[in-house]
Motif scaffolding. Sequence first.
Motif, short mmCIF file in Angstrom:
data_model
loop_
_atom_site.label_atom_id
_atom_site.label_comp_id
_atom_site.label_asym_id
_atom_site.label_seq_id
_atom_site.Cartn_x
_atom_site.Cartn_y
_atom_site.Cartn_z
N LYS A 103 44.93 62.21 32.15
CA LYS A 103 45.05 61.23 31.06
C LYS A 103 43.66 60.96 30.46
CE LYS A 103 47.89 57.87 31.80
NZ LYS A 103 48.44 56.59 32.34
N ILE A 104 43.60 60.99 29.15
CA ILE A 104 42.35 60.73 28.42
C ILE A 104 42.55 59.55 27.48
CG2 ILE A 104 40.58 61.66 26.88
CD1 ILE A 104 40.59 63.19 29.42
N LYS A 105 41.62 58.59 27.52
CA LYS A 105 41.67 57.48 26.57
C LYS A 105 40.56 57.68 25.55
CE LYS A 105 41.62 52.43 26.22
NZ LYS A 105 41.46 51.15 26.96
N HIS A 106 40.96 57.92 24.30
CA HIS A 106 39.99 58.15 23.22
C HIS A 106 39.65 56.83 22.55
CE1 HIS A 106 40.11 62.49 23.45
NE2 HIS A 106 41.43 62.43 23.52
N LYS A 154 45.71 57.38 23.63
CA LYS A 154 45.85 57.98 24.95
C LYS A 154 46.58 59.32 24.81
CE LYS A 154 46.03 53.64 27.56
NZ LYS A 154 46.85 52.79 28.47
N GLU A 191 45.15 65.97 28.78
CA GLU A 191 44.55 67.30 28.77
C GLU A 191 45.17 68.10 29.91
OE1 GLU A 191 42.27 68.87 26.86
OE2 GLU A 191 42.18 67.18 25.45
N ILE A 250 35.87 68.79 30.92
CA ILE A 250 35.75 67.53 30.17
C ILE A 250 34.48 67.54 29.32
CG2 ILE A 250 35.40 65.06 30.41
CD1 ILE A 250 37.22 65.19 32.89
N VAL A 306 36.15 68.13 25.82
CA VAL A 306 36.56 66.78 25.43
C VAL A 306 35.37 66.00 24.88
CG1 VAL A 306 37.58 64.61 26.20
CG2 VAL A 306 38.42 66.78 27.13
N ALA A 330 35.23 59.31 24.70
CA ALA A 330 36.48 59.41 25.46
C ALA A 330 36.24 59.07 26.93
CB ALA A 330 37.05 60.82 25.34
N LYS A 331 37.27 58.48 27.55
CA LYS A 331 37.18 58.09 28.96
C LYS A 331 38.29 58.78 29.77
CE LYS A 331 35.12 53.57 27.99
NZ LYS A 331 35.28 52.12 28.15
N PRO A 332 37.94 59.83 30.50
CA PRO A 332 38.94 60.51 31.34
C PRO A 332 39.32 59.62 32.53
CG PRO A 332 37.01 61.89 30.94
CD PRO A 332 36.64 60.51 30.52
N LYS A 362 40.38 60.05 35.91
CA LYS A 362 40.53 61.06 36.96
C LYS A 362 41.55 60.66 38.02
CE LYS A 362 35.98 63.22 36.58
NZ LYS A 362 34.75 63.62 37.29
#
Length: 588
Positions: free
Chosen positions: A496-499, A511, A514, A526, A530, A537-539, A541
Amino acid sequence: MNLDTQSLQPIINFIWTVADDVLINKYLENQYQDVILPMTVLRRLDLALEKSKDKVLKTHNEFKSKMDNLDGLLTSKEHGSGLAFYNTSPYTMKKLLDDPKNIDSNFLDYLNGYSENVQDIISKFKFRNQLETLENGGITFSLIEKYCNPKVELRPEKISPMAMGYMFEDLIRRFNEKTNAAAGRHFTPREIIELMTHLVYLPVKDQIQNGTFLVYDPCAGSGAMLTQSKKYATDPDGEVKSKATFHLYGQENTGEMYATCKSDMLLKNEDPEKIKFGSTLSEYGFEPNLKFNFMLTNPPYGTSWKQDIDNLNVGSGKKVEINDRRFNLSIKNHKGELEEKCLTSRSNDGQLMFMLHMLSKMKDPKDGGSRIASVHNGSALFTGDAGSGESGIRQYIIENDLLETVIALPLDMFYNTGQPTYILILSNNKAKSRKGFVQLIKADTFFKKMTKALGKKKSELNSEHINKIVELYLSNENNKYSKIYTNEEFGYYSLKIKHSEKDFKDNHDIKDFEYISLTENIDEYIKNEVLKYTPNAKPDKKSAKIGYSINFIEKFHQANDYRELKDIISDIELLESKTLGLLNTVLK
């Protein structure tokens, strides 16, 4: 050897006329098969017992008052039928016709005279339920007379179990089409069975020349996959020529198909007790610790197993948790740690549950291991996101290096579906060259169109096609039709990635996910794929999950050859100059 299905059509057509000539106006169309199918099986058994009838009656009359159990005598070659079943009534179907006035009571006496193993077959067909309707309609004599017609050639020495299975499946398909019912889920074209037997036995033919081997089909249908596999392995003129002993085991939950399968096992002198009735997933009929050397099946796909879920006592709530060691298995999480999970597919499609069941029945590799051939649709290969039951099942199979090969079959190969289908070959004792790899074979162009479609089946394989596919499998090489991939290349991380809105001109926080191949490093991915484009962006993990899918289109994709940029620019400039010249001419 391919089955000559065309030679069976006259018999099938004649049996079909029984419904139109005898049952019409007495039965609804959707009830025809309740009479036609059991009568076909009974006539076949009746013909097998004709020669030994007098011997069986003599032995029965002589010993019935002296012994409680006559099974041993009445099935012996010397004193009985020489088969695994018998009939102690004074009647055969032909003899029933000698007394038209009493035919209904005599027919019941005839049915009651069969041995217990045939009584089970009659019971599963629910045939005794039809006797009152036959009697009230006054059609018992006409029905039996039809089946005693020489045109209905059903003798075991003339019609093999494989041919009988085809006849039954064709009849059931016709009944279903006539009543707009869903086509049968048991039907596997005979050339597909032939291909599967080649793929299962040929790689280990040197290891199965002697000894004893157990063959199993958890969705046995008419039993053709079992009987044909044994025939292929033991054919003295075939490719394997095994002298080993093969025991056939199967389970089937549809009464009419179970009865058909068991009757042909009787006629082949196979042990009928090795065919069980009931749902394999929730009513497994054999000892839990019984293992099999070879397993071949075509499980139902796109079919609900909700009743099995209920029968397995899984409790309440949406989350399915089955306390069954077949389905509780260990798979890795994104940290590489093993976690035990209950792996279950969606309730509306149980095909992968049959796969897990078969995996639990594999022999230890130290004892030679096991080989599996199973037919599936595309759902088994790619349905289900990372973390889902389907993905988890694929993960367990691939991470444990059980999957050898996936073969994409041509479209329109099956009687009841035109969708893409695949054969999966699995082994827990892979050859050294296959360890750590999966072979994909794109065989969807190997077919010929049928002159006349059978249901939705419009394509078929001939011997040349089968040999080509087997050759590709045995060679295990990369080429136009065959691709070899490492196990890891089918796995991926779902992250999940938060842009941040800072990275976009017009919107808000977004959200998305990837999908990162297991062959890549998450941090490097990443950084390069990314953060390079969306630095804020905040992956997440902690949200990472592992998924597995097998996508033939992706794996066989051929990249186009692109032209050099300078050549493209040159062509554009040339077109512009021509266009400009044309425009100037028009304006003048």
